[in-house]
Motif scaffolding. Structure first.
Motif, mmCIF file in Angstrom:
data_model
loop_
_atom_site.group_PDB
_atom_site.id
_atom_site.type_symbol
_atom_site.label_atom_id
_atom_site.label_comp_id
_atom_site.label_asym_id
_atom_site.label_seq_id
_atom_site.Cartn_x
_atom_site.Cartn_y
_atom_site.Cartn_z
ATOM 1 N N ILE A 162 0.842 -1.195 0.000
ATOM 2 C CA ILE A 162 0.000 0.000 0.000
ATOM 3 C C ILE A 162 0.882 1.252 0.000
ATOM 4 O O ILE A 162 0.624 2.204 -0.729
ATOM 5 C CB ILE A 162 -0.961 -0.001 1.209
ATOM 6 C CG1 ILE A 162 -1.952 -1.157 1.073
ATOM 7 C CG2 ILE A 162 -1.713 1.313 1.324
ATOM 8 C CD1 ILE A 162 -2.824 -1.391 2.281
ATOM 9 N N ALA A 163 1.990 1.216 0.789
ATOM 10 C CA ALA A 163 2.909 2.362 0.808
ATOM 11 C C ALA A 163 3.463 2.618 -0.592
ATOM 12 O O ALA A 163 3.551 3.758 -1.045
ATOM 13 C CB ALA A 163 4.055 2.089 1.788
ATOM 14 N N MET A 164 3.826 1.539 -1.298
ATOM 15 C CA MET A 164 4.349 1.709 -2.651
ATOM 16 C C MET A 164 3.287 2.298 -3.566
ATOM 17 O O MET A 164 3.566 3.173 -4.387
ATOM 18 C CB MET A 164 4.812 0.357 -3.202
ATOM 19 C CG MET A 164 6.096 -0.131 -2.574
ATOM 20 S SD MET A 164 6.396 -1.879 -2.892
ATOM 21 C CE MET A 164 6.809 -1.828 -4.605
ATOM 22 N N ALA A 165 2.058 1.811 -3.406
ATOM 23 C CA ALA A 165 0.978 2.310 -4.254
ATOM 24 C C ALA A 165 0.695 3.781 -3.970
ATOM 25 O O ALA A 165 0.381 4.558 -4.866
ATOM 26 C CB ALA A 165 -0.285 1.478 -4.035
ATOM 27 N N MET A 166 0.865 4.182 -2.692
ATOM 28 C CA MET A 166 0.560 5.563 -2.310
ATOM 29 C C MET A 166 1.695 6.528 -2.644
ATOM 30 O O MET A 166 1.559 7.724 -2.462
ATOM 31 C CB MET A 166 0.338 5.644 -0.788
ATOM 32 C CG MET A 166 -0.879 4.941 -0.304
ATOM 33 S SD MET A 166 -2.281 5.671 -1.052
ATOM 34 C CE MET A 166 -3.302 4.256 -1.224
ATOM 35 N N SER A 167 2.851 5.991 -3.054
ATOM 36 C CA SER A 167 4.069 6.800 -3.115
ATOM 37 C C SER A 167 3.927 8.033 -3.990
ATOM 38 O O SER A 167 4.572 9.033 -3.764
ATOM 39 C CB SER A 167 5.251 5.948 -3.564
ATOM 40 O OG SER A 167 5.002 5.463 -4.860
ATOM 41 N N CYS A 168 3.122 7.987 -5.024
ATOM 42 C CA CYS A 168 2.986 9.153 -5.899
ATOM 43 C C CYS A 168 1.611 9.780 -5.818
ATOM 44 O O CYS A 168 1.185 10.448 -6.769
ATOM 45 C CB CYS A 168 3.305 8.771 -7.339
ATOM 46 S SG CYS A 168 4.953 8.130 -7.542
ATOM 47 N N ASN A 169 0.911 9.580 -4.711
ATOM 48 C CA ASN A 169 -0.448 10.109 -4.558
ATOM 49 C C ASN A 169 -1.319 9.854 -5.785
ATOM 50 O O ASN A 169 -1.707 10.786 -6.482
ATOM 51 C CB ASN A 169 -0.445 11.612 -4.278
ATOM 52 C CG ASN A 169 0.281 11.925 -3.006
ATOM 53 O OD1 ASN A 169 0.420 11.060 -2.138
ATOM 54 N ND2 ASN A 169 0.763 13.133 -2.894
#
Lengths: 279, 266
Positions: A162-169
């Motif tokens: 999830i952190a990776m998915a959120m990395s670029c907003n």
């Protein structure tokens, strides 16, 4: 009226070998800005293929046709380079099995960093700071930044994803059964996290699941798929409480509920066929 | 009501060693003094998260895991002291249905061979009687006699689970241990299999030990439920009572986590 962030028109997916074999058969739906749309269906109903086609990750043996409008741009017409710039930056995806989607020989910090550097030229120290922020956002202690995926539990791995998915907003997050492999308590945490992040970052979500309980918790709108077609759609309460289509009714009859002792009724496919022909 | 299975203080510790010279040793209590009993003809559900010791418990009851401590009384016999022929004759009465129908059937045997194996092991020597029995059971689980020639890969997940059930029931066991029998299946198939298990229980008077992590299923199949955490039994009782009035905080948390029950945001 909210704006549609994603609009799919007549999307069909066939195999290249047999173009008459429709895996997904001219479906149309849209995802509203800031809302969560759930796709429900059994295995083989075409829900994952639909998700993969949105970020153009379909197997090369499959052929898709139709229109996928993301912010009014047609994803199907984009070049490989253009879609690559969209992936991760505007549209992010979380997969079902966190262990197979993470690289076992790289630390989680490195992997989150990698997701950021693909789309950004910021200096190293800024990126490191961003990694820390992301870990905090998904609730992983910052000391774990140099841990390898096998040192984390299933729930933590999914948090890393999830952190990776959120990395670029991203504007749109596609989650393909993100909690199916997890324990119930962890599942509840992850669902809560995704829902919080969605409101905090004003993101839209396309959530794929086969669990009606999860749908009830997270969805605003629901789409029910059966054999490659959308059989029912609507607002979550209407679909779950007053289903119209015989398949939705039959499928809901299979779902055990936690409150009372509802009788489970397996789907009678002959009856379902007859009911569907009448429509 | 007669108690079919009664366990006392089951304990099992796994030792984990870390470091090249094994200097660090950590004990993992997979089972920590677990005592419970199951009445004949009822279903006891075991719930808990991964790592709570549910599967170790199941394996210890079929003697696939050697316990450190404790005793198991099955049908009046002390299960853990049995050896050789005597153990074999009791094993017939306790059968297991596994979670992953893809991994639990030998891909190189056809269904006839898969179903025949337990009968051969337990010396059912008459070919015709054996064949008759296999045909009866395969039809009982909703497949047909013509399927016996086929191999596991020709079946869907739900059909494979039916084969697993037929294989477990062919020896007419008294106790069936179901280790997450439906968690790999679609919700529609899950409903079919749960119904099948229920019907078979009525027909053969089976007793189930049903391991699952899905509390919604517990509500549907189980008469009694035991909640496990870190190898310990934290709560046990009648299903309805535990669901309505859980005493232990962990049980409360588990029930709270059931999807569809979390109070919907605004």
């Amino acid at each position: 009226m909210k704006k549609n962030i994603l609009k799919i028109n007549n999307l069909s997916i066939t195999t290249k070998v047999n173009t008459n074999l429709y895996l997904v058969d001219s479906i149309s739906f849209s995802v509203k800005e800031g809302k969560t749309t759930c796709i429900v269906g059994e295995s083989g109903s075409g829900k994952s293929l639909t998700a993969l086609s949105i970020i153009r990750l379909l197997s090369p043996q499959l052929k898709m046709s139709g229109e996928i409008l993301f912010n009014n741009e047609d994803i199907c017409k984009m070049s490989e380079l253009e879609i690559r710039q969209k992936r991760g930056l505007d549209i992010a995806m979380i997969f079902q099995e966190p262990m197979t989607s993470l690289n076992p020989v790289l630390t989680i910090g490195y992997q989150i960093k990698e997701a950021i550097t693909v789309h950004s030229d910021s200096p190293n120290n800024e990126i490191n700071k961003k990694v820390e922020e992301l870990l905090m956002l998904v609730g992983i202690p910052i000391e774990r930044v140099n841990s390898y995926p096998d040192e984390l539990s299933g729930g933590q791995r999914q948090r890393v994803m999830i952190a990776m998915a959120m990395s670029c907003n991203p504007n749109l997050l596609i989650a393909d059964e993100p909690t199916t492999a997890l324990d119930v308590t962890v599942q509840a945490q992850i669902l809560k996290l995704l829902d919080d992040l969605k409101s905090k970052l004003n993101m839209s979500m396309l959530f794929i699941t086969h669990d009606f309980g999860v749908v009830e918790d997270i969805a605003d709108d629901v789409i029910v798929m059966f054999k490659g077609k959308i059989v029912e759609r609507g607002v979550v309460n209407q679909v779950l409480k007053k289903p119209k289509h015989p398949y939705t009714k039959a499928l809901l009859g299979c779902v055990p509920d936690a409150l009372g002792k509802k009788q489970l009724t397996p789907i009678d496919y002959e009856k379902l066929d007859r009911a569907m022909q009448r429509i | 009501m007669k108690k079919l299975l009664q366990t006392n203080n089951l304990s099992k510790t796994y030792v984990q060693t870390q470091g090249f010279f094994s200097r660090v040793r950590t004990n993992i209590h997979a089972l920590d003094s677990v005592s419970f009993s199951i009445n004949q003809g009822t279903t006891m559900a075991v719930v808990g998260e991964s790592g709570s010791g549910k599967s170790t418990l199941a394996k210890s009851l079929v003697r696939l895991v050697k316990l450190d401590k404790g005793s198991v009384k099955f049908n009046g016999i002390d299960l853990l002291s049995l050896e050789g022929e005597k153990l074999k004759s009791v094993r017939k009465d306790i059968q297991m249905i596994f979670q992953d129908p893809y991994a639990s059937l030998n891909p190189r045997l056809n269904i006839l061979q898969i179903m025949e194996e337990p009968l051969l092991i337990h010396n059912y020597l008459d070919i015709d009687a054996r064949r008759k029995k296999i045909e009866d059971f395969i039809e009982r689980v909703g497949l047909s006699v013509s399927d016996l020639k086929k191999y596991p890969h020709q079946f869907s997940g739900g059909q494979r689970q039916r084969i697993g059930i037929a294989r477990a029931l062919i020896l007419e066991p008294k106790l069936v241990i179901c280790d997450e029998p439906v968690s790999a299946l679609d919700v529609s198939v899950q409903a079919q299999i749960l119904k099948l298990l229920k019907d078979l229980q009525k027909e053969f008077g089976l007793t189930y030990l049903f391991i699952t992590h899905d509390l919604r299923i517990v509500r549907h199949v189980a008469d009694d439920v035991m909640v496990m955490r870190h190898g310990k039994l934290v709560e046990e009782g009648k299903t309805d009572i535990i669901f309505k009035n859980p005493k232990n905080q962990y049980t409360k948390d588990l029930i709270q986590s059931i999807p569809g029950l979390i109070s919907k945001r605004n």
